[in-house]
Design a protein around this motif. Sequence first.
Motif, PDB file in Angstrom:
ATOM      1  N   ASP A  37       0.825  -1.218   0.000  1.00 35.86           N
ATOM      2  CA  ASP A  37       0.000   0.000   0.000  1.00 35.86           C
ATOM      3  C   ASP A  37       0.853   1.260   0.000  1.00 35.86           C
ATOM      4  O   ASP A  37       0.410   2.315  -0.460  1.00 35.86           O
ATOM      5  N   ASP A  38       2.060   1.158   0.546  1.00 38.75           N
ATOM      6  CA  ASP A  38       2.913   2.332   0.680  1.00 38.75           C
ATOM      7  C   ASP A  38       3.828   2.507  -0.534  1.00 38.75           C
ATOM      8  O   ASP A  38       5.009   2.849  -0.402  1.00 38.75           O
ATOM      9  N   TRP A  39       3.296   2.226  -1.715  1.00 44.85           N
ATOM     10  CA  TRP A  39       4.045   2.406  -2.958  1.00 44.85           C
ATOM     11  C   TRP A  39       3.310   3.392  -3.859  1.00 44.85           C
ATOM     12  O   TRP A  39       2.075   3.434  -3.881  1.00 44.85           O
ATOM     13  N   TYR A  40       4.080   4.142  -4.616  1.00 41.58           N
ATOM     14  CA  TYR A  40       3.532   4.841  -5.771  1.00 41.58           C
ATOM     15  C   TYR A  40       3.526   3.847  -6.922  1.00 41.58           C
ATOM     16  O   TYR A  40       4.547   3.207  -7.196  1.00 41.58           O
ATOM     17  N   VAL A  41       2.404   3.705  -7.590  1.00 41.27           N
ATOM     18  CA  VAL A  41       2.325   2.794  -8.735  1.00 41.27           C
ATOM     19  C   VAL A  41       1.623   3.512  -9.881  1.00 41.27           C
ATOM     20  O   VAL A  41       0.431   3.836  -9.801  1.00 41.27           O
ATOM     21  N   PHE A  42       2.369   3.768 -10.944  1.00 49.80           N
ATOM     22  CA  PHE A  42       1.796   4.366 -12.141  1.00 49.80           C
ATOM     23  C   PHE A  42       1.810   3.355 -13.277  1.00 49.80           C
ATOM     24  O   PHE A  42       2.776   2.596 -13.442  1.00 49.80           O
ATOM     25  N   GLU A  54       0.193  14.639  -8.852  1.00 44.48           N
ATOM     26  CA  GLU A  54       0.271  15.977  -8.274  1.00 44.48           C
ATOM     27  C   GLU A  54       1.216  15.988  -7.073  1.00 44.48           C
ATOM     28  O   GLU A  54       1.997  16.938  -6.887  1.00 44.48           O
ATOM     29  N   THR A  55       1.153  14.943  -6.259  1.00 44.87           N
ATOM     30  CA  THR A  55       2.012  14.856  -5.078  1.00 44.87           C
ATOM     31  C   THR A  55       3.483  14.899  -5.466  1.00 44.87           C
ATOM     32  O   THR A  55       4.297  15.545  -4.797  1.00 44.87           O
ATOM     33  N   LEU A  56       3.816  14.219  -6.542  1.00 52.86           N
ATOM     34  CA  LEU A  56       5.208  14.156  -6.992  1.00 52.86           C
ATOM     35  C   LEU A  56       5.588  15.337  -7.878  1.00 52.86           C
ATOM     36  O   LEU A  56       6.765  15.525  -8.194  1.00 52.86           O
ATOM     37  N   GLY A  57       4.604  16.110  -8.303  1.00 57.02           N
ATOM     38  CA  GLY A  57       4.887  17.222  -9.202  1.00 57.02           C
ATOM     39  C   GLY A  57       5.229  16.776 -10.604  1.00 57.02           C
ATOM     40  O   GLY A  57       6.046  17.393 -11.295  1.00 57.02           O
ATOM     41  N   LYS A  79       7.487   4.704  -1.370  1.00 56.63           N
ATOM     42  CA  LYS A  79       7.423   6.151  -1.199  1.00 56.63           C
ATOM     43  C   LYS A  79       8.619   6.736  -0.464  1.00 56.63           C
ATOM     44  O   LYS A  79       8.910   7.927  -0.596  1.00 56.63           O
ATOM     45  N   GLU A  80       9.331   5.920   0.315  1.00 62.20           N
ATOM     46  CA  GLU A  80      10.447   6.441   1.098  1.00 62.20           C
ATOM     47  C   GLU A  80      11.812   6.109   0.503  1.00 62.20           C
ATOM     48  O   GLU A  80      12.832   6.508   1.051  1.00 62.20           O
ATOM     49  N   LEU A  81      11.846   5.343  -0.573  1.00 61.01           N
ATOM     50  CA  LEU A  81      13.132   4.906  -1.119  1.00 61.01           C
ATOM     51  C   LEU A  81      13.239   5.202  -2.607  1.00 61.01           C
ATOM     52  O   LEU A  81      12.227   5.321  -3.297  1.00 61.01           O
ATOM     53  N   GLY A  82      14.450   5.295  -3.101  1.00 61.33           N
ATOM     54  CA  GLY A  82      14.676   5.562  -4.515  1.00 61.33           C
ATOM     55  C   GLY A  82      14.905   4.305  -5.323  1.00 61.33           C
ATOM     56  O   GLY A  82      15.810   4.235  -6.152  1.00 61.33           O
ATOM     57  N   THR A  83      14.092   3.279  -5.091  1.00 66.03           N
ATOM     58  CA  THR A  83      14.183   2.023  -5.836  1.00 66.03           C
ATOM     59  C   THR A  83      13.059   1.970  -6.851  1.00 66.03           C
ATOM     60  O   THR A  83      11.906   2.239  -6.511  1.00 66.03           O
ATOM     61  N   ILE A 228       9.642   8.107 -10.791  1.00 70.41           N
ATOM     62  CA  ILE A 228       9.302   8.183  -9.372  1.00 70.41           C
ATOM     63  C   ILE A 228      10.544   8.185  -8.500  1.00 70.41           C
ATOM     64  O   ILE A 228      10.712   9.040  -7.627  1.00 70.41           O
ATOM     65  N   ALA A 229      11.431   7.222  -8.726  1.00 69.20           N
ATOM     66  CA  ALA A 229      12.630   7.123  -7.901  1.00 69.20           C
ATOM     67  C   ALA A 229      13.493   8.367  -8.036  1.00 69.20           C
ATOM     68  O   ALA A 229      14.129   8.802  -7.079  1.00 69.20           O
ATOM     69  N   THR A 230      13.528   8.938  -9.228  1.00 68.53           N
ATOM     70  CA  THR A 230      14.312  10.161  -9.446  1.00 68.53           C
ATOM     71  C   THR A 230      13.770  11.309  -8.607  1.00 68.53           C
ATOM     72  O   THR A 230      14.531  12.038  -7.951  1.00 68.53           O
ATOM     73  N   VAL A 231      12.440  11.458  -8.587  1.00 66.96           N
ATOM     74  CA  VAL A 231      11.813  12.522  -7.802  1.00 66.96           C
ATOM     75  C   VAL A 231      12.061  12.312  -6.315  1.00 66.96           C
ATOM     76  O   VAL A 231      12.425  13.239  -5.580  1.00 66.96           O
ATOM     77  N   ILE A 232      11.900  11.065  -5.849  1.00 66.05           N
ATOM     78  CA  ILE A 232      12.080  10.768  -4.432  1.00 66.05           C
ATOM     79  C   ILE A 232      13.531  10.991  -4.019  1.00 66.05           C
ATOM     80  O   ILE A 232      13.816  11.574  -2.963  1.00 66.05           O
ATOM     81  N   SER A 233      14.468  10.542  -4.848  1.00 66.03           N
ATOM     82  CA  SER A 233      15.883  10.719  -4.530  1.00 66.03           C
ATOM     83  C   SER A 233      16.245  12.195  -4.456  1.00 66.03           C
ATOM     84  O   SER A 233      17.000  12.627  -3.578  1.00 66.03           O
ATOM     85  N   THR A 234      15.714  12.980  -5.374  1.00 66.02           N
ATOM     86  CA  THR A 234      15.975  14.420  -5.383  1.00 66.02           C
ATOM     87  C   THR A 234      15.469  15.071  -4.104  1.00 66.02           C
ATOM     88  O   THR A 234      16.156  15.891  -3.479  1.00 66.02           O
ATOM     89  N   ARG A 235      14.278  14.675  -3.678  1.00 64.96           N
ATOM     90  CA  ARG A 235      13.700  15.227  -2.447  1.00 64.96           C
ATOM     91  C   ARG A 235      14.525  14.842  -1.236  1.00 64.96           C
ATOM     92  O   ARG A 235      14.774  15.663  -0.339  1.00 64.96           O
ATOM     93  N   ASN A 236      14.948  13.564  -1.175  1.00 69.52           N
ATOM     94  CA  ASN A 236      15.739  13.108  -0.042  1.00 69.52           C
ATOM     95  C   ASN A 236      17.074  13.830   0.027  1.00 69.52           C
ATOM     96  O   ASN A 236      17.572  14.144   1.115  1.00 69.52           O
TER      97      ASN A 236
END
Length: 239
Positions: A37-42, A54-57, A79-83, A228-236
């Motif tokens: 459940d705690d995944w972004y899935v497109f 929208e959340t990820l921009g 959502k918390e990792l860049g995998t 997704i991972a690129t956006v998350i890694s950038t934020r982290n």
Amino acid sequence: MKKVLCLLISLVLFIPVNIYGKNVDLREINLSIDFNDDWYVFTRYNLDGNKDLETLGVTKDYMENFFNENEAYIDASPKELGTDFILRIKSVEDMNNLTNYPDDVVKEVAKEISKLVSSEDYKVYNNGKNKYAIVRYYDETSKYNVLAYYTVVNAQGYTFQMQKQGEFSESEESIMKSIMDSATFNVLDKYKNESEDVQKELDNVGKKDFNIKNILIYVGVGALIGIIATVISTRNNKK
């Protein structure tokens, strides 16, 4: 009372828990697969009005371009990792379903794929539902490690891959395996069996000598820089 309590605790500890609660039903490509459940899935089919974009921009057009340019159908990430978890699909000739073939042929498929990516780390995985050629390798271009599961269903080559910068942990490998174990394919009637010519080749030439070269050019190899991972890694990194 204490004995009863200990018994209840022991039973709970041994009950298998399925943490994958987000079912992704992709009828368009005859696939159903589960994620935590705690995944972004497109996917190609869930972009309209998707609030996670929208959340990820990220815009719908940007995601559509990613899918179309890379022949990809899923881009998912915790959502918390860049995998990244990515699925690519390409049409295959002269093979309907990899699961119809004996393990030694599937192993040869894995071996030939490993040659394409300069790796010697390959194996066969049969979970009772599907057979996969598994290859692990390092992609020099993107600097990503890749763990890829490849199979053929309905004359379509499915390349499922998890990728990251850095080594995979045992937990990440276990997550990948669980996701793949959840995959259910709808095998269409016209593709359930192999063609008569292919079956004769298997029976007459011998399974180990079966010519698999024709399907290898349809394998999706190499890491993709997932959105997704690129956006998350950038934020982290900013944090």
